[in-house]
Design a protein around this motif. Sequence first.
Motif, short mmCIF file in Angstrom:
data_model
loop_
_atom_site.label_atom_id
_atom_site.label_comp_id
_atom_site.label_asym_id
_atom_site.label_seq_id
_atom_site.Cartn_x
_atom_site.Cartn_y
_atom_site.Cartn_z
N ALA A 28 -26.23 -32.80 -71.93
CA ALA A 28 -26.62 -31.61 -71.16
C ALA A 28 -25.40 -30.74 -70.85
O ALA A 28 -25.45 -29.51 -70.97
N ARG A 29 -24.28 -31.37 -70.46
CA ARG A 29 -23.08 -30.60 -70.16
C ARG A 29 -22.55 -29.91 -71.41
O ARG A 29 -22.16 -28.74 -71.38
N ASP A 30 -22.55 -30.62 -72.54
CA ASP A 30 -22.09 -30.01 -73.79
C ASP A 30 -22.97 -28.84 -74.19
O ASP A 30 -22.48 -27.82 -74.71
N LEU A 31 -24.27 -28.96 -73.96
CA LEU A 31 -25.18 -27.88 -74.29
C LEU A 31 -24.88 -26.65 -73.44
O LEU A 31 -24.85 -25.51 -73.95
N ARG A 32 -24.61 -26.86 -72.16
CA ARG A 32 -24.26 -25.73 -71.28
C ARG A 32 -22.91 -25.12 -71.66
O ARG A 32 -22.73 -23.90 -71.58
N LEU A 33 -21.98 -25.95 -72.12
CA LEU A 33 -20.68 -25.43 -72.57
C LEU A 33 -20.84 -24.61 -73.85
O LEU A 33 -20.18 -23.58 -74.02
N ARG A 34 -21.71 -25.06 -74.74
CA ARG A 34 -21.96 -24.28 -75.96
C ARG A 34 -22.60 -22.93 -75.61
O ARG A 34 -22.30 -21.91 -76.24
N TYR A 35 -23.46 -22.95 -74.62
CA TYR A 35 -24.05 -21.69 -74.15
C TYR A 35 -22.95 -20.78 -73.61
O TYR A 35 -22.91 -19.58 -73.87
N GLY A 36 -22.01 -21.35 -72.86
CA GLY A 36 -20.88 -20.58 -72.35
C GLY A 36 -20.05 -20.00 -73.48
O GLY A 36 -19.59 -18.84 -73.41
N LEU A 37 -19.83 -20.77 -74.53
CA LEU A 37 -19.09 -20.28 -75.69
C LEU A 37 -19.81 -19.08 -76.31
O LEU A 37 -19.19 -18.08 -76.67
#
Length: 342
Positions: free
Chosen positions: A268-277
């Motif tokens: 979930a955190r990685d998915l949110r970081l990819r969204y941030g990218l």
Amino acid sequence: MATGASLSVGFVLLHRFTLFPFAAFVDCLRLAADEGDRSRQLRCHWTFMTSAGQEAVSSCGAAVSPCRTFQDPDEFDYIVVIGGVQDQQDRVDTTALAYLRQSAAAQVPLVGLCTGVFALIQAGLMKERRCCVSWYHHHDMVQRFPTIEPVADRLFIDDGDRITCAGGAAGADLAAYLVERHLGKAWAMKSLHIMQLDEGRTGVHPQPQPVVFGKVEDRLVRRSIALLEQHLGEAISMEVLAERVGTSRRNLERRFREVLGVGPQKFARDLRLRYGLWLLHYTGKSITEIGERCGFADTPHFSRHFRSAFGMTPSEMRKRASEPGGDKVDPFFLHVEGRPAL
């Protein structure tokens, strides 16, 4: 207005126009125009127009007829242009572009619906303006019109005499917004409720962002990912996620590790970081705003995890992306793929 309606809209239907946003927009007008579902053009009036009055063929092959030639812009409160499939080899409707310029000169607000915004740009009517575009077409716009500022994290932008909309179902949201402005909220809600929509989303409502599923065969994991996609702006506890998909946290952890090789919390955190990218590359939002949009407690928290994931800080990533020839993330980069079955 000559029609006597409270809201009059002229539609410019370009070659291979996208049918769904057009249908969502015009049906919202239709349902607000009359009592019940009788479809008389009483409170709202609409006219379909093409350059020679020919039928308009949509991108899926369905045709709209009858259409009229371009009418006096002063007959309308808004002129809505709906574009089609973006193929640089496709023909340009110079007659339609001239009509859009004529309408702008007459000070009639122009609406670029879906890829209709490309026609407004081609007509020279979007200089020094932001324009709303679907994330799906963001890359096309950057490549074709590098001086234009596209916005791909909201449903529509109302700049007074120019309104641009990402398209799709947001066509209904924009139409309801205009119906409410001219007829009142009750008529907008009547249309939305008949269309099985709870309420109109505002222009600043975020667009759903791309998550492309590969071969994730486990239904529980797929449902969990779908929920995480819908809540990219917040950190959902694993207990809540497990409850929402009808399992225990322990089972959820086990299934994620079996299918994806990581636990649900890290996923979930990685998915949110990819969204941030993605937001760093395709929007002008500040790093603080992006961190908040991605559900991180503060900027240092976001930056720390971002650097751990991508090897550089958000500011370094944005600088790199803005350099000539800098790498851009693929609009489809939010890709999820399970491990192959053993």
